[in-house]
Design a protein around this motif. Structure first.
Motif, PDB file in Angstrom:
ATOM      1  N   LEU A 105       2.454   1.684  -3.496  1.00 47.00           N
ATOM      2  CA  LEU A 105       1.438   2.158  -4.447  1.00 47.00           C
ATOM      3  C   LEU A 105       1.030   3.597  -4.174  1.00 47.00           C
ATOM      4  CD1 LEU A 105      -1.328  -0.427  -5.357  1.00 47.00           C
ATOM      5  CD2 LEU A 105       0.389   0.657  -6.790  1.00 47.00           C
ATOM      6  N   GLU A 106       0.949   3.972  -2.924  1.00 41.74           N
ATOM      7  CA  GLU A 106       0.578   5.346  -2.588  1.00 41.74           C
ATOM      8  C   GLU A 106       1.624   6.329  -3.113  1.00 41.74           C
ATOM      9  OE1 GLU A 106      -1.570   8.495  -1.591  1.00 41.74           O
ATOM     10  OE2 GLU A 106      -2.299   6.432  -1.508  1.00 41.74           O
ATOM     11  N   ARG A 107       2.899   5.961  -3.009  1.00 37.80           N
ATOM     12  CA  ARG A 107       3.957   6.831  -3.530  1.00 37.80           C
ATOM     13  C   ARG A 107       3.871   6.942  -5.049  1.00 37.80           C
ATOM     14  NH1 ARG A 107       9.158   5.029   0.117  1.00 37.80           N
ATOM     15  NH2 ARG A 107       8.292   5.726   2.099  1.00 37.80           N
ATOM     16  N   ALA A 156      -2.278   3.406 -10.578  1.00 37.60           N
ATOM     17  CA  ALA A 156      -0.902   3.321 -10.097  1.00 37.60           C
ATOM     18  C   ALA A 156      -0.414   1.878 -10.139  1.00 37.60           C
ATOM     19  CB  ALA A 156      -0.802   3.875  -8.678  1.00 37.60           C
ATOM     20  N   ASP A 157      -1.262   0.949  -9.768  1.00 40.15           N
ATOM     21  CA  ASP A 157      -0.909  -0.465  -9.779  1.00 40.15           C
ATOM     22  C   ASP A 157      -0.615  -0.936 -11.197  1.00 40.15           C
ATOM     23  OD1 ASP A 157      -0.826  -3.092  -8.232  1.00 40.15           O
ATOM     24  OD2 ASP A 157      -2.315  -3.560  -9.783  1.00 40.15           O
ATOM     25  N   THR A 205      10.065   5.948  -7.534  1.00 40.39           N
ATOM     26  CA  THR A 205       9.666   5.249  -6.306  1.00 40.39           C
ATOM     27  C   THR A 205      10.582   4.052  -6.068  1.00 40.39           C
ATOM     28  OG1 THR A 205       7.376   5.962  -6.620  1.00 40.39           O
ATOM     29  CG2 THR A 205       7.736   4.119  -5.116  1.00 40.39           C
ATOM     30  N   GLU A 254       0.821  -1.208   0.000  1.00 38.77           N
ATOM     31  CA  GLU A 254       0.000   0.000   0.000  1.00 38.77           C
ATOM     32  C   GLU A 254       0.858   1.262   0.000  1.00 38.77           C
ATOM     33  OE1 GLU A 254      -0.360  -2.453   2.365  1.00 38.77           O
ATOM     34  OE2 GLU A 254      -2.097  -3.432   1.434  1.00 38.77           O
ATOM     35  N   ALA A 255       1.948   1.248   0.750  1.00 31.20           N
ATOM     36  CA  ALA A 255       2.825   2.411   0.828  1.00 31.20           C
ATOM     37  C   ALA A 255       3.525   2.643  -0.509  1.00 31.20           C
ATOM     38  CB  ALA A 255       3.848   2.234   1.944  1.00 31.20           C
ATOM     39  N   LYS A 300       1.170   6.489  -6.856  1.00 29.45           N
ATOM     40  CA  LYS A 300      -0.071   7.227  -7.134  1.00 29.45           C
ATOM     41  C   LYS A 300       0.149   8.724  -6.978  1.00 29.45           C
ATOM     42  CE  LYS A 300      -4.899   7.521  -5.646  1.00 29.45           C
ATOM     43  NZ  LYS A 300      -5.103   8.643  -4.755  1.00 29.45           N
ATOM     44  N   GLU A 301       0.839   9.108  -5.925  1.00 22.80           N
ATOM     45  CA  GLU A 301       1.111  10.522  -5.668  1.00 22.80           C
ATOM     46  C   GLU A 301       2.021  11.119  -6.741  1.00 22.80           C
ATOM     47  OE1 GLU A 301       3.723  12.472  -2.250  1.00 22.80           O
ATOM     48  OE2 GLU A 301       1.862  11.576  -1.478  1.00 22.80           O
ATOM     49  N   THR A 359      -6.724   6.877  -9.156  1.00 28.56           N
ATOM     50  CA  THR A 359      -7.068   5.692  -8.359  1.00 28.56           C
ATOM     51  C   THR A 359      -5.823   4.847  -8.100  1.00 28.56           C
ATOM     52  OG1 THR A 359      -7.475   4.267 -10.276  1.00 28.56           O
ATOM     53  CG2 THR A 359      -9.352   5.594  -9.473  1.00 28.56           C
ATOM     54  N   PRO A 360      -5.874   4.034  -7.044  1.00 29.55           N
ATOM     55  CA  PRO A 360      -4.765   3.102  -6.801  1.00 29.55           C
ATOM     56  C   PRO A 360      -4.621   2.089  -7.943  1.00 29.55           C
ATOM     57  CG  PRO A 360      -6.136   3.299  -4.838  1.00 29.55           C
ATOM     58  CD  PRO A 360      -6.840   4.028  -5.939  1.00 29.55           C
TER      59      PRO A 360
END
Length: 131
Positions: free
Chosen positions: A9-11, A24-25, A100, A6-7, A13-14, A20-21
């Protein structure tokens, strides 16, 4: 230390400014599959050990590449694998994921990764080399 899924993917995504996640995925999976085809040996294994397990498996079971792609062709290949992508959006995707990856890998391992890649990838990783 391995980053949680999750961390990571959040990076992505940002940095990619994805809505949406899932977006990013998708970018992370394609870019890591292509990157895995370019890395070998201990460097690939060390990077995989620092990625979340689902992404490590993608890196370790890459798409096939007959030769290392120069950065421009890597971006074009990414665009070909992401539905609706253009070279411009694929450049954004690649940079979001690889920067990332560089943060996750750390400076030493990122340097080793860049040694295995054709010239020019430093910019995609967000780590421009001195001229």
């Amino acid at each position: 230390m391995t980053l949680r899924h999750e961390a990571f993917l959040e990076r992505v995504k940002e940095r990619g400014e994805y809505g949406t996640p899932e977006e990013a995925d998708r970018a992370a999976r394609v870019v890591l599959a292509l990157l895995g085809a370019h890395l070998v040996g201990e460097v690939r294994a060390q990077l995989a050990a620092r990625l979340p397990e689902s992404f490590a498996l993608i890196l370790l079971n890459p798409l096939q590449s007959a030769e290392p792609l120069p950065p421009e062709r890597f971006v074009r290949a990414t665009a070909a694998w992401i539905e609706g992508a253009t070279e411009r959006t694929a450049t954004w995707d690649v940079s979001a994921v690889l920067s990332t990856v560089a943060d996750t890998a750390g400076e030493d391992l990122t340097g080793q990764i860049l040694l295995q890649l054709p010239a020019g990838y430093d910019l995609l990783f967000g780590r421009p080399l001195p001229a």
